[in-house]
Design a protein around this motif. Sequence first.
Motif, PDB file in Angstrom:
ATOM      1  N   TYR A  80       0.832  -1.203   0.000  1.00  0.00           N
ATOM      2  CA  TYR A  80       0.000   0.000   0.000  1.00  0.00           C
ATOM      3  C   TYR A  80       0.870   1.259   0.000  1.00  0.00           C
ATOM      4  O   TYR A  80       0.581   2.226  -0.705  1.00  0.00           O
ATOM      5  CB  TYR A  80      -0.955   0.009   1.198  1.00  0.00           C
ATOM      6  N   PHE A  81       1.943   1.239   0.785  1.00  0.00           N
ATOM      7  CA  PHE A  81       2.875   2.369   0.794  1.00  0.00           C
ATOM      8  C   PHE A  81       3.404   2.619  -0.621  1.00  0.00           C
ATOM      9  O   PHE A  81       3.433   3.754  -1.096  1.00  0.00           O
ATOM     10  CB  PHE A  81       4.044   2.092   1.743  1.00  0.00           C
ATOM     11  N   ASN A  82       3.819   1.566  -1.306  1.00  0.00           N
ATOM     12  CA  ASN A  82       4.359   1.713  -2.664  1.00  0.00           C
ATOM     13  C   ASN A  82       3.308   2.215  -3.638  1.00  0.00           C
ATOM     14  O   ASN A  82       3.623   2.950  -4.576  1.00  0.00           O
ATOM     15  CB  ASN A  82       4.967   0.413  -3.151  1.00  0.00           C
ATOM     16  N   TYR A 103       8.276   7.269   7.401  1.00  0.00           N
ATOM     17  CA  TYR A 103       7.683   6.793   6.152  1.00  0.00           C
ATOM     18  C   TYR A 103       7.307   8.027   5.345  1.00  0.00           C
ATOM     19  O   TYR A 103       6.459   8.801   5.768  1.00  0.00           O
ATOM     20  CB  TYR A 103       6.445   5.945   6.435  1.00  0.00           C
ATOM     21  N   ASP A 104       7.941   8.216   4.213  1.00  0.00           N
ATOM     22  CA  ASP A 104       7.684   9.387   3.376  1.00  0.00           C
ATOM     23  C   ASP A 104       7.335   8.910   1.972  1.00  0.00           C
ATOM     24  O   ASP A 104       8.218   8.600   1.179  1.00  0.00           O
ATOM     25  CB  ASP A 104       8.916  10.287   3.349  1.00  0.00           C
ATOM     26  N   PRO A 105       6.041   8.840   1.643  1.00  0.00           N
ATOM     27  CA  PRO A 105       5.650   8.350   0.330  1.00  0.00           C
ATOM     28  C   PRO A 105       5.936   9.319  -0.812  1.00  0.00           C
ATOM     29  O   PRO A 105       5.766   8.962  -1.970  1.00  0.00           O
ATOM     30  CB  PRO A 105       4.147   8.096   0.472  1.00  0.00           C
ATOM     31  N   THR A 106       6.399  10.507  -0.518  1.00  0.00           N
ATOM     32  CA  THR A 106       6.701  11.475  -1.573  1.00  0.00           C
ATOM     33  C   THR A 106       8.104  11.275  -2.137  1.00  0.00           C
ATOM     34  O   THR A 106       8.311  11.346  -3.338  1.00  0.00           O
ATOM     35  CB  THR A 106       6.538  12.914  -1.045  1.00  0.00           C
ATOM     36  N   GLU A 140      -1.147  11.563   4.709  1.00  0.00           N
ATOM     37  CA  GLU A 140      -2.417  11.311   5.388  1.00  0.00           C
ATOM     38  C   GLU A 140      -3.034   9.988   4.933  1.00  0.00           C
ATOM     39  O   GLU A 140      -3.593   9.254   5.742  1.00  0.00           O
ATOM     40  CB  GLU A 140      -3.384  12.467   5.164  1.00  0.00           C
ATOM     41  N   LYS A 141      -2.919   9.672   3.651  1.00  0.00           N
ATOM     42  CA  LYS A 141      -3.427   8.387   3.152  1.00  0.00           C
ATOM     43  C   LYS A 141      -2.726   7.226   3.853  1.00  0.00           C
ATOM     44  O   LYS A 141      -3.371   6.268   4.274  1.00  0.00           O
ATOM     45  CB  LYS A 141      -3.217   8.266   1.638  1.00  0.00           C
ATOM     46  N   PHE A 142      -1.412   7.337   3.972  1.00  0.00           N
ATOM     47  CA  PHE A 142      -0.660   6.237   4.592  1.00  0.00           C
ATOM     48  C   PHE A 142      -0.968   6.151   6.090  1.00  0.00           C
ATOM     49  O   PHE A 142      -1.183   5.054   6.617  1.00  0.00           O
ATOM     50  CB  PHE A 142       0.841   6.395   4.354  1.00  0.00           C
ATOM     51  N   LEU A 153      -2.604   2.948   8.115  1.00  0.00           N
ATOM     52  CA  LEU A 153      -1.992   2.296   9.273  1.00  0.00           C
ATOM     53  C   LEU A 153      -2.971   2.212  10.445  1.00  0.00           C
ATOM     54  O   LEU A 153      -3.160   1.147  11.032  1.00  0.00           O
ATOM     55  CB  LEU A 153      -0.732   3.052   9.711  1.00  0.00           C
ATOM     56  N   VAL A 154      -3.590   3.335  10.772  1.00  0.00           N
ATOM     57  CA  VAL A 154      -4.504   3.381  11.909  1.00  0.00           C
ATOM     58  C   VAL A 154      -5.725   2.490  11.665  1.00  0.00           C
ATOM     59  O   VAL A 154      -6.162   1.780  12.568  1.00  0.00           O
ATOM     60  CB  VAL A 154      -4.924   4.843  12.211  1.00  0.00           C
TER      61      VAL A 154
END
Length: 151
Positions: A59-61, A118-121, A80-82, A86-87
């Motif tokens: 999901y992170f990827n 965790y930085d999806p950007t 916020e999506k990630f 998680l929550v």
Amino acid sequence: MKKRVLRGLLALFLIVNAFFLPVISLSSAAYAPINQNLTVTADRTYPAVSKNNLEIYTYFNKIAASPYDKETNNCKIKSEKFAKYLVSNGATNVYHVQIQYKDNVQFHECVEWQGKIYDPTIPVYAMNENKYFNLIKSYGLDGLKFISPYS
């Protein structure tokens, strides 16, 4: 004579290093490879959700691979999506992290979970905080850091 000794030392150095190249694992901090099915290892596991969970990594990827858009898919929205994912899957101790740019006006946002960033950007998956903050200095992010619980 000096040249011959130096060449010999250089050759020895290269040979020794060829056999002892460092191995980098995802648990020690790496950029998250996008669109690859790799097993993520972690330093420790936690109840309900673990960093080893391939679904979380996938999901992170997915978020990381989504195109950046300043208005509709920026660092805040991706983070916020990630965090929400998680929550919603039982993770606790999930935090928003905002880092100020050198211009003291703009911020960058990422997620901290169980002491890892965790930085999806960028993307960065499960990186040690100190390594992450040193990395992002090269992007001009070296101002104040605001950490607040995600809810």
